[in-house]
Design a protein around this motif. Structure first.
Motif, PDB file in Angstrom:
ATOM      1  N   GLU A  53       0.824  -1.209   0.000  1.00  0.00           N
ATOM      2  CA  GLU A  53       0.000   0.000   0.000  1.00  0.00           C
ATOM      3  C   GLU A  53       0.860   1.261   0.000  1.00  0.00           C
ATOM      4  OE1 GLU A  53      -3.183   2.181   2.993  1.00  0.00           O
ATOM      5  OE2 GLU A  53      -2.985   0.015   3.056  1.00  0.00           O
ATOM      6  N   ASN A 116       1.191   2.619  -5.711  1.00  0.00           N
ATOM      7  CA  ASN A 116       0.583   3.222  -4.526  1.00  0.00           C
ATOM      8  C   ASN A 116      -0.057   4.582  -4.770  1.00  0.00           C
ATOM      9  OD1 ASN A 116       3.331   4.094  -4.961  1.00  0.00           O
ATOM     10  ND2 ASN A 116       3.215   5.176  -3.022  1.00  0.00           N
ATOM     11  N   ASN A 119      -3.739   5.448  -4.008  1.00  0.00           N
ATOM     12  CA  ASN A 119      -4.190   5.634  -2.631  1.00  0.00           C
ATOM     13  C   ASN A 119      -4.226   7.112  -2.232  1.00  0.00           C
ATOM     14  OD1 ASN A 119      -4.236   2.791  -2.309  1.00  0.00           O
ATOM     15  ND2 ASN A 119      -2.061   2.787  -1.841  1.00  0.00           N
ATOM     16  N   ASN A 120      -3.623   7.980  -3.055  1.00  0.00           N
ATOM     17  CA  ASN A 120      -3.601   9.406  -2.753  1.00  0.00           C
ATOM     18  C   ASN A 120      -4.773  10.168  -3.374  1.00  0.00           C
ATOM     19  OD1 ASN A 120      -0.554   8.460  -2.890  1.00  0.00           O
ATOM     20  ND2 ASN A 120      -0.613  10.197  -1.517  1.00  0.00           N
TER      21      ASN A 120
END
Length: 878
Positions: A53, A116, A119-120
């Protein structure tokens, strides 16, 4: 063999007492082995998940870009499972915005699904086709007229400086221009919470890359996931060579490995050893071997009693033609059947125990920021490992008595009940007899006779007591030492702004005008260095060894040509903060604003531990006077490529700090008004500009208001900056986190101690019960010669007390050594330690041991007290 199977099955059903005893032991062993397997696997699985993650699901990266026509050599490589591709950098010019550019790259479908960055995403959606982009949160904050769904037609081109192209991702350069090469239309589909530090002249943006539209000249960054990641350290350099990358001066290709993820898989470069992984594996293997070894002893005792109880029958079978191998097989088959019977229950208990421990730990630590819950994870590997390890434990436990029984000659086995047992001469315990009477002497003799069979229980309970009491004492000493060494904190919240430009005045006003703020300091600081000689050491510092006595490997003190290079923290305070500071130290602030050489306040104070002492003292570092000049250097590390230096003048010397500046030992701080600070750092190298321009705001708000103030600060800063542009430290959170970690560690230690304690307590119940049952004829004889029921109770209670005292007596020297060693590391004396000695907690654990042992004697002795004396003396032990 079928006859032996039927016989074994019949004896299991008939000897219920032994069967239940062995079943309980095997169940606990299976449960604890399963629980330990789940513990380790769950922690590993959670770590892998959080790492993916955080870093993305990739194994290796071609750090140096490759051309688009080389991509096929990677995607068609049979060793590569998947690729994640980022396209060329693109600079797009904006108009009427705070920052002039969009700095962007496109990324393919695999990148958006496996890396990842997804995820932002804070709003909108990820790009799904060419022309769609997601932009940084800061773009919307700085330019509120834009929103998701807007279409932008922008000129694209190159950043230029002196007719040379500047890389898109470089820091902003004074005097740079933009050269247009074309236009392109973009649709904003989402918002990314990514770094938007002001060192860059634009806003970060990401788009969608259609791999079918990649041009041969495009510069690509490629991430890879391998079919067999264990070959990555050989395969990735081969791929780099095949696509045409060149080696650097160290003979290495521009590649990068996702070492965080690879290390969790147990994969590391042959040239380096993953020490942490080796230590973890060693601890895990040791724990498994300890638990398996302990239960081998416990279950072995139970199997020995079971096999000895039917040695006569086995010997008869041997006389009728059964081979030693078949006799051995019978005992092993008994173990296997009982292992099969308990297996589902053992696995369920192990899973439940793991779930309860993790639930408790997660419940404690979940309030900590960024804590990831550890979920109980199961896999076929865990189940298989648990099953195999418990089976090995049971079979080894059964094999030892099976081999002994198989070796007994048939004639001796048949005659065993008529054999005369030789007893060693009983050792007299006159002191115990004088104190407790004949019952005490009998109890001591009985305990001494059984000490070999009780060895496992005593060892297990000793380890349990050492773990618990040792940990409690370590924490007590650590907390007391921490409270003694705590520095006075003037502020309890610090907001750090990782920005290059001046912070928004509106944002600063909102922060500084918070009603909860009792005091505030606005500062910037950067590390510089200076050279001093031993003649400049203060008297107290020189007497305790001076700079020659400082460990240069631990502290940044470097000896060069008879001088010492030490760190000087250059601190710039906002005008209001600096005026308030001057008032605090009793000096006139106006003299620091005069033109000419930068004048500041020297914080001439450090923390020092004198030789042959453990007490940390605050002392003056240098013998230096007001009005002296000092030469400061930008270079603080040998690998810094700068020779920048500047003169400063010392206006005042003090040991009062305006705030917690985070200065290391044997270093100084030079405090100046912000105007002078900015003048000094304006000549710093570009690489250190970001460091020198960071702003810190220290606030004093009090413990009660701290959580609410942090929430307000987060809301204020989030409205102006990206999440990576600021961070907030809170003293209350630090204290709470420390307490939570201690609680979580205490639960983990208690869980391990419980595992070992269960071994000891169950072994105690098993051995005490069997010993009392085996010696019921002796008890009957004692009762026949006048031992009253009250005397029998006294004897058994005293034997239980001797048993319970032994692990505590064994543990006391070990715990004493642990405390002695911890006290040696701190400045705490034994008298001080006795004031915080956790006697209550240790007494509770001691009482639990006493209660467990006495209960085992009480339950086991009930049948002995109720037996008819004559019948007990006549009966043979079955």
């Amino acid at each position: 063999m079928k006859i032996m199977n039927e016989y074994t099955y019949h004896k299991i059903k008939k000897n219920k007492r032994y069967t239940i005893s062995i079943l309980v032991a095997i169940t606990i062993a299976s449960a604890l082995l399963c629980s330990l397997s789940i513990f380790l696997y769950s922690i590993w699985d959670t770590k892998v998940t959080s790492t993916i993650e955080k870093t993305g699901y990739w194994h290796g990266e071609l750090w140096n870009s490759i051309s688009g026509d080389k991509l096929k050599y990677i995607t068609e490589n049979p060793d590569v499972e998947a690729t994640m591709v980022k396209g060329s950098w693109v600079t797009a010019e904006l108009s009427n915005t705070k920052r002039p550019y969009l700095l962007m790259r496109d990324a393919d479908k695999n990148f958006w699904s496996d890396m990842n960055l997804k995820n932002n995403l804070t709003d909108g959606s990820l790009p799904k086709k060419a022309g769609e982009i997601v932009v940084s949160k800061l773009f919307f904050t700085d330019n509120p007229t834009y929103k998701i769904g807007d279409k932008l037609t922008l000129p694209i081109g190159n950043r230029m400086l002196d007719n040379k192209v500047i890389s898109t991702q470089d820091y902003k350069k004074p005097g740079e221009t933009f050269k247009t090469t074309g236009t392109k239309t973009y649709t904003i589909v989402g918002e990314l919470d990514v770094s938007g530090i002001s060192a860059y002249p634009g806003y970060i943006a990401m788009g969608y890359l259609d791999v079918l539209n990649i041009q041969p000249s495009d510069e690509l960054t490629v991430y890879m996931r391998f079919v067999n990641p264990r070959k990555i350290y050989n395969t990735l350099p081969e791929i780099a060579e095949y696509v045409g990358l060149t080696k650097n001066e160290y003979g290495q290709y521009g590649v990068m490995y996702n070492s965080q993820l690879l290390n969790l898989y147990g994969i590391s470069d042959k040239s380096s050893t993953n020490t942490q992984l080796v230590i973890i594996l060693a601890i895990a293997v040791t724990l498994f071997l300890l638990i398996m070894g302990a239960f081998v002893l416990i279950i072995y005792n139970a199997f020995s009693l079971s096999s000895n109880s039917r040695i006569k029958e086995l010997s008869i079978l041997k006389s009728l033609g059964a081979t030693p191998r078949q006799i051995k097989y019978s005992v092993l088959y008994e173990g296997f059947l009982l292992w099969i019977a308990q297996l589902p229950i053992g696995l369920i208990i192990g899973y439940t125990f793991s779930y309860l421990v993790f639930s408790r730990v997660n419940g404690i630590l979940s309030i900590s920021e960024d804590y990831k819950n550890i979920n109980v994870s199961l896999s076929w590997v865990v189940i298989a490992f648990s099953v195999i390890s418990s089976l090995i434990t049971v079979l080894v436990s059964a094999y030892i008595p099976a081999r002994k029984v198989a070796k007994v000659p048939a004639i001796f086995g048949i005659r065993q009940n008529s054999q005369v047992i030789k007893v060693k001469k009983m050792k007299r315990n006159l002191i115990i007899k004088r104190i407790f009477g004949i019952e005490g002497e009998l109890a001591a003799s009985q305990f001494s006779a059984n000490k070999k069979s009780l060895r496992t229980a005593v060892l297990s309970l000793s380890m349990c007591f050492i773990l618990i009491s040792g940990y409690i004492n370590i924490i007590s000493i650590y907390n007391f030492a921490d409270s003694k060494n705590n520095k006075v904190i003037n502020h309890d919240i610090t907001l750090n702004l990782n920005i290059m430009d001046e912070p928004s005045d509106k944002m600063l006003n909102e922060i500084l005008s918070l009603p909860e703020a009792q005091d505030s300091v606005v500062r910037r600081q950067v590390c510089t260095s200076t050279y001093v000689t031993s003649d400049q050491e203060s008297d107290i510092f020189a007497e305790s060894g001076g700079f020659d006595g400082v460990n240069s490997n631990k502290y940044n003190v470097l000896k060069e040509d008879g001088k010492y290079r030490i760190t000087v923290n250059l601190v710039g305070l906002g005008d209001e903060s600096f005026k308030k500071y001057c008032t605090e130290i009793g000096t006139d602030f106006e003299k620091y604003y005069k033109e000419g050489t930068a004048t500041g306040v020297l914080l001439n104070s450090t923390y020092h531990t004198p030789a042959n002492s453990k007490v940390i003292q605050q002392i003056h570092l240098l013998n230096i006077n007001q009005g002296s000049k000092m030469l400061l250097y930008e270079k603080v590390e040998d690998d810094m490529n700068t020779n920048n230096k500047f003169d400063v003048q010392i206006g005042d010397v003090t040991d009062i700090s305006p705030s917690d500046l985070g200065t290391a030992r044997y270093s100084l701080a030079f405090i100046v008004p912000m105007k002078n600070y900015q003048q000094i750092v304006s000549d710093f190298s570009p690489d250190r500009k970001l460091e020198s321009n960071r702003v810190s705001i220290d606030l004093l708000v009090g413990d009660k208001a701290s959580p609410n103030v942090k929430e307000k600060l987060t809301q204020i800063c989030s409205a102006y900056l990206g999440s990576e542009d600021f961070n907030i430290w809170s003293l209350v959170e630090e204290r709470n986190h420390k307490e939570l970690v201690q609680k979580a560690v205490a639960i983990s230690v208690s869980a391990v101690a419980l595992m070992i304690g269960i071994i000891g307590i169950f072994n105690a119940f098993s051995i005490v019960s069997n010993n009392i049952r085996l010696h019921r004829k002796e008890f009957a004889m004692l009762r026949s010669v006048g031992l009253t029921p009250k005397g029998l109770n006294k004897m058994l209670i005293l034997e239980g007390l001797f048993f319970a005292l032994k692990p505590i007596i064994i543990s006391i020297p070990v715990v004493f050594i642990i405390c002695w060693y911890m006290l040696r590391l701190t400045s705490i004396t034994w008298i001080e330690f006795l004031a915080v000695f956790p006697g209550k907690a240790i007494s509770i654990y001691s009482m639990l041991i006493f209660v467990a042992i006495l209960l085992s004697y009480w339950f086991s002795s009930k049948s002995v007290k109720q037996n008819n004396i004559i019948e007990a003396m006549k009966d043979e032990i079955v």
